[in-house]
Scaffold this motif. Sequence first.
Motif, PDB file in Angstrom:
ATOM      1  N   ASP A  62      47.035  38.699  35.904  1.00  0.00           N
ATOM      2  CA  ASP A  62      46.361  39.552  36.878  1.00  0.00           C
ATOM      3  C   ASP A  62      45.660  40.168  36.243  1.00  0.00           C
ATOM      4  O   ASP A  62      44.516  40.953  36.862  1.00  0.00           O
ATOM      5  CB  ASP A  62      48.165  40.575  36.728  1.00  0.00           C
ATOM      6  CG  ASP A  62      48.815  40.776  38.121  1.00  0.00           C
ATOM      7  OD1 ASP A  62      48.072  38.956  38.459  1.00  0.00           O
ATOM      8  OD2 ASP A  62      49.979  40.591  37.874  1.00  0.00           O
ATOM      9  N   CYS A  63      45.562  40.647  34.410  1.00  0.00           N
ATOM     10  CA  CYS A  63      44.264  40.784  33.959  1.00  0.00           C
ATOM     11  C   CYS A  63      42.973  40.090  34.423  1.00  0.00           C
ATOM     12  O   CYS A  63      41.777  40.214  34.789  1.00  0.00           O
ATOM     13  CB  CYS A  63      44.034  40.998  32.986  1.00  0.00           C
ATOM     14  SG  CYS A  63      42.762  42.213  31.812  1.00  0.00           S
TER      15      CYS A  63
ATOM     16  N   SER B  49      39.095  40.948  36.313  1.00  0.00           N
ATOM     17  CA  SER B  49      37.453  40.329  35.613  1.00  0.00           C
ATOM     18  C   SER B  49      36.760  39.755  36.087  1.00  0.00           C
ATOM     19  O   SER B  49      36.402  39.908  36.501  1.00  0.00           O
ATOM     20  CB  SER B  49      38.492  40.004  34.430  1.00  0.00           C
ATOM     21  OG  SER B  49      38.586  38.910  34.378  1.00  0.00           O
TER      22      SER B  49
ATOM     23  N   THR C  22      46.844  40.568  26.718  1.00  0.00           N
ATOM     24  CA  THR C  22      48.308  40.355  26.747  1.00  0.00           C
ATOM     25  C   THR C  22      48.691  40.181  25.490  1.00  0.00           C
ATOM     26  O   THR C  22      50.813  41.156  25.433  1.00  0.00           O
ATOM     27  CB  THR C  22      48.741  40.874  27.750  1.00  0.00           C
ATOM     28  OG1 THR C  22      49.085  38.905  28.101  1.00  0.00           O
ATOM     29  CG2 THR C  22      48.520  40.626  29.358  1.00  0.00           C
TER      30      THR C  22
ATOM     31  N   THR D  64      43.092  47.279  34.584  1.00  0.00           N
ATOM     32  CA  THR D  64      42.166  46.817  32.937  1.00  0.00           C
ATOM     33  C   THR D  64      41.467  45.498  33.098  1.00  0.00           C
ATOM     34  O   THR D  64      39.823  45.592  32.247  1.00  0.00           O
ATOM     35  CB  THR D  64      43.561  46.931  32.195  1.00  0.00           C
ATOM     36  OG1 THR D  64      44.378  47.548  31.718  1.00  0.00           O
ATOM     37  CG2 THR D  64      42.775  46.021  30.601  1.00  0.00           C
ATOM     38  N   GLY D  65      41.191  44.458  33.719  1.00  0.00           N
ATOM     39  CA  GLY D  65      40.224  43.540  33.648  1.00  0.00           C
ATOM     40  C   GLY D  65      39.515  44.226  34.645  1.00  0.00           C
ATOM     41  O   GLY D  65      38.800  44.029  34.221  1.00  0.00           O
TER      42      GLY D  65
ATOM     43  N   TRP E 169      47.409  46.033  34.599  1.00  0.00           N
ATOM     44  CA  TRP E 169      46.495  45.179  34.035  1.00  0.00           C
ATOM     45  C   TRP E 169      45.612  44.030  35.143  1.00  0.00           C
ATOM     46  O   TRP E 169      44.418  44.139  34.239  1.00  0.00           O
ATOM     47  CB  TRP E 169      47.111  44.265  33.399  1.00  0.00           C
ATOM     48  CG  TRP E 169      48.296  44.247  31.912  1.00  0.00           C
ATOM     49  CD1 TRP E 169      49.436  44.803  32.136  1.00  0.00           C
ATOM     50  CD2 TRP E 169      47.907  44.142  30.909  1.00  0.00           C
ATOM     51  NE1 TRP E 169      49.536  45.578  30.803  1.00  0.00           N
ATOM     52  CE2 TRP E 169      48.791  44.969  30.276  1.00  0.00           C
ATOM     53  CE3 TRP E 169      45.995  44.123  30.679  1.00  0.00           C
ATOM     54  CZ2 TRP E 169      48.879  44.750  28.661  1.00  0.00           C
ATOM     55  CZ3 TRP E 169      45.970  44.069  28.681  1.00  0.00           C
ATOM     56  CH2 TRP E 169      47.161  44.624  28.007  1.00  0.00           C
TER      57      TRP E 169
ATOM     58  N   GLN F 223      48.239  38.838  31.851  1.00  0.00           N
ATOM     59  CA  GLN F 223      47.352  38.239  31.284  1.00  0.00           C
ATOM     60  C   GLN F 223      46.075  37.766  32.493  1.00  0.00           C
ATOM     61  O   GLN F 223      45.481  37.622  32.586  1.00  0.00           O
ATOM     62  CB  GLN F 223      47.210  37.318  30.112  1.00  0.00           C
ATOM     63  CG  GLN F 223      45.897  36.724  29.900  1.00  0.00           C
ATOM     64  CD  GLN F 223      45.643  36.204  28.659  1.00  0.00           C
ATOM     65  OE1 GLN F 223      46.188  35.167  28.727  1.00  0.00           O
ATOM     66  NE2 GLN F 223      45.238  36.430  27.720  1.00  0.00           N
TER      67      GLN F 223
ATOM     68  N   CYS G 158      42.176  41.614  27.668  1.00  0.00           N
ATOM     69  CA  CYS G 158      42.923  41.140  28.839  1.00  0.00           C
ATOM     70  C   CYS G 158      43.966  40.020  27.492  1.00  0.00           C
ATOM     71  O   CYS G 158      45.544  39.240  27.880  1.00  0.00           O
ATOM     72  CB  CYS G 158      42.969  39.811  29.896  1.00  0.00           C
ATOM     73  SG  CYS G 158      41.951  40.629  30.940  1.00  0.00           S
TER      74      CYS G 158
END
Length: 295
Positions: A204-205, A209, A287, A276-277, A273, A202, A285
């Motif tokens: 990392d996400c 972002s 996770t 994804t962000g 991830w 999370q 995010c």
Amino acid sequence: MTFDPNADISGGRVRRRGRTAGIAAGGVGLGAVVILLVSQLLGVDLTGLVGGDASGGTQQIGTGDQAVDCTTGAEANASVDCRMKGAAASLEAYWSSAAPQLGATYSSPEFILFDGQTGTGCGSATSAVGPFYCPPDRTLYVDTGFFDELRSRFGASGGPLAEMYVVAHEWGHHIQNIGGIMEQHSGRETGPASDSVRTELQADCFAGSWAGAASSTDDPSGRPFLEPITDEQIADALSAAAAVGDDRIQQASTGRVDPEGWTHGSAEQRQRWFTTGFRQGAAACDTFAVPASRL
């Protein structure tokens, strides 16, 4: 990732600590547990490095902290300390808006650059632990020499966005801390779908972002802090994320990969991830809501 040379980064709150300043004589207990679980980018067991006496007192030694004195994006492009201040200014502006959308009341972390060793609210630490976030004192600690290690020891391609990814990841832990996520997911188990791994992925996400919004995040005058990110810069950030994947570190250190020992996630997970962000924003995010098979 390049700062607009005229961007105002003066609002970034970063201090450089003297080499012998703030060696902790305490910080055992909660700090030692939390720092083991979720604080480090590298997934190193810090129990041997978190020192102290039973009283939990902290002894301050040396010259103390000096504010990093930079004001422009041009300085951030030229100096790693100023780049850290620029990253802090951009992350502060981004999360001031993004955190409330996740249900968190935003408050700023402290950000300390150090060399060699330092004292923290989690106890004493050395450069060997890598960059980390200490929840009890809500502070990011970064020895900027780690950025050279990312290239020389871990094989990452390097670059400014790779460096700022490290900071953004640790800032992500701060968002988890003030949002109650750390408290809700404090399990000590390891493994590819453990709370420890989900917490790190999370972060990392959250870093992704910020990166996705960075070139449209404005300084106090309305000028974007950062110029648009290039494909090469994204590749640098992904290279850094992969370099500190549990599988990469295990393979390099022991010659084998043991998913049951993971605390931070594989290289592929960390890259995915972050991406994804970057593409979908912080709202994507969560996770902890993802089945193990899709993590």
